[in-house]
Design a protein around this motif. Sequence first.
Motif, short mmCIF file in Angstrom:
data_model
loop_
_atom_site.label_atom_id
_atom_site.label_comp_id
_atom_site.label_asym_id
_atom_site.label_seq_id
_atom_site.Cartn_x
_atom_site.Cartn_y
_atom_site.Cartn_z
N ASN A 172 -12.49 -9.35 11.49
CA ASN A 172 -11.17 -9.59 11.13
C ASN A 172 -10.41 -8.14 10.66
O ASN A 172 -11.21 -7.27 10.91
N ILE A 173 -9.13 -8.27 10.35
CA ILE A 173 -8.42 -7.12 10.22
C ILE A 173 -8.82 -6.09 8.96
O ILE A 173 -8.69 -5.09 9.07
N THR A 201 0.77 -1.30 -0.01
CA THR A 201 -0.05 -0.04 0.06
C THR A 201 0.79 1.31 -0.17
O THR A 201 0.55 2.20 -0.69
N PHE A 202 2.07 1.28 0.77
CA PHE A 202 3.04 2.33 0.79
C PHE A 202 3.40 2.72 -0.64
O PHE A 202 3.35 3.94 -1.06
N GLU A 203 3.64 1.81 -1.44
CA GLU A 203 3.94 1.85 -2.78
C GLU A 203 3.13 2.41 -3.74
O GLU A 203 3.16 3.25 -4.53
N ILE A 204 1.95 1.90 -3.62
CA ILE A 204 0.92 2.23 -4.24
C ILE A 204 0.50 3.96 -4.12
O ILE A 204 0.37 4.59 -5.05
N MET A 205 0.58 4.32 -2.73
CA MET A 205 0.40 5.71 -2.41
C MET A 205 1.52 6.39 -3.04
O MET A 205 1.31 7.73 -3.26
N MET A 206 2.57 5.91 -2.96
CA MET A 206 3.93 6.65 -3.41
C MET A 206 3.75 7.13 -4.94
O MET A 206 3.80 8.09 -5.21
N ASN A 248 -3.90 4.68 3.17
CA ASN A 248 -3.33 3.25 3.24
C ASN A 248 -4.05 2.22 3.74
O ASN A 248 -4.02 1.00 3.31
N LEU A 249 -4.82 2.45 4.68
CA LEU A 249 -5.87 1.58 5.66
C LEU A 249 -6.93 1.22 4.57
O LEU A 249 -7.18 -0.02 4.44
N MET A 284 -11.17 1.93 10.25
CA MET A 284 -10.28 2.99 10.79
C MET A 284 -10.06 4.14 9.74
O MET A 284 -9.72 5.23 9.98
N SER A 285 -10.00 3.53 8.61
CA SER A 285 -9.96 4.64 7.20
C SER A 285 -10.76 5.57 7.19
O SER A 285 -10.56 6.79 6.93
N ALA A 286 -12.29 5.09 7.57
CA ALA A 286 -13.30 6.30 7.61
C ALA A 286 -13.07 7.20 8.87
O ALA A 286 -13.17 8.32 8.69
#
Length: 288
Positions: free
Chosen positions: A146-147, A34-39, A82-83, A154-156
């Motif tokens: 689940n996660i 997810t970090f790479e996608i955001m980058m 990211n979440l 949490m993203s909301a």
Amino acid sequence: MNNTSKAALWMTGAIASFSAMAVAGRELSAVHDTFEIMMYRSFVGVLVVSLALTFTGKWHQVSTRALGLHALRNTVHFTGQNLWFFAVTVIPLAQVFALEFTQPLWVILLSPLLLGERMTRVRVAAAVIGFIGILIVARPGASSLNIGILTAAMSAFFFALTTISTKKLTRIASIGCIMFWLTVMQSVLGMVASGYDGQIALPTLGTAPFLVLVGLAGLLAHFCITNALAIAPATVVVPIDFARLPTIAVVGMLLYGEPLDIWVLVGAAVIFGGNYLNILAETRNTAR
């Protein structure tokens, strides 16, 4: 074409963009975290925003005023996004979108603390109704918590913090300035987070189109929503936006074989009811 029809057309673009971003995020998860996608998304954003500022001649609007608030806003948005990208890879897409609709309810709860706004009975009722909707979507006890459900919820919450900080920024900064620092700061955050393990996956012929799609879809979705709200009231735009849920449910079923869960749709409808109750009350108060 009347304003309602024009707003519906803009919201069709927003729905398509959000759905495309969710699908692209899931397709990229096999190669990029997810970090790479955001980058990479932010890299695309920097290019697009820079071109827009250049062609509109609005570079003078970009200033270093309130950089601390920009940094805070972009950090919470980076976290929430990211979440969200993680959630779309581990739970049904409809479930992610349903929980994302709780963002306005978090704004209701956080605004008295962070913006000094008054908590009314209607806002309390809207928040309670929304919480009931969350319970229906998550169904603790009926299925394991689940996660994916936790990260979507949490993203909301972090998107709500983004909304509140954006509201503060719009008092002192232009949209162009906000978007410029959004893309630049999140590019830096993405590079730092992606490189913490010493490995950054480079785009491939297979992932590059999806990375560009994520970058463009995110900007286009918010551009469409902004235009819709500019020509039609929220009481018209929000019900149209709710069409995102059945749309992504069908997309998830067709592309990934995800079953249509009636309880997710019911819970989302309850969450929508809480949101719409608050919007109606705010609209009436404004009209007085």
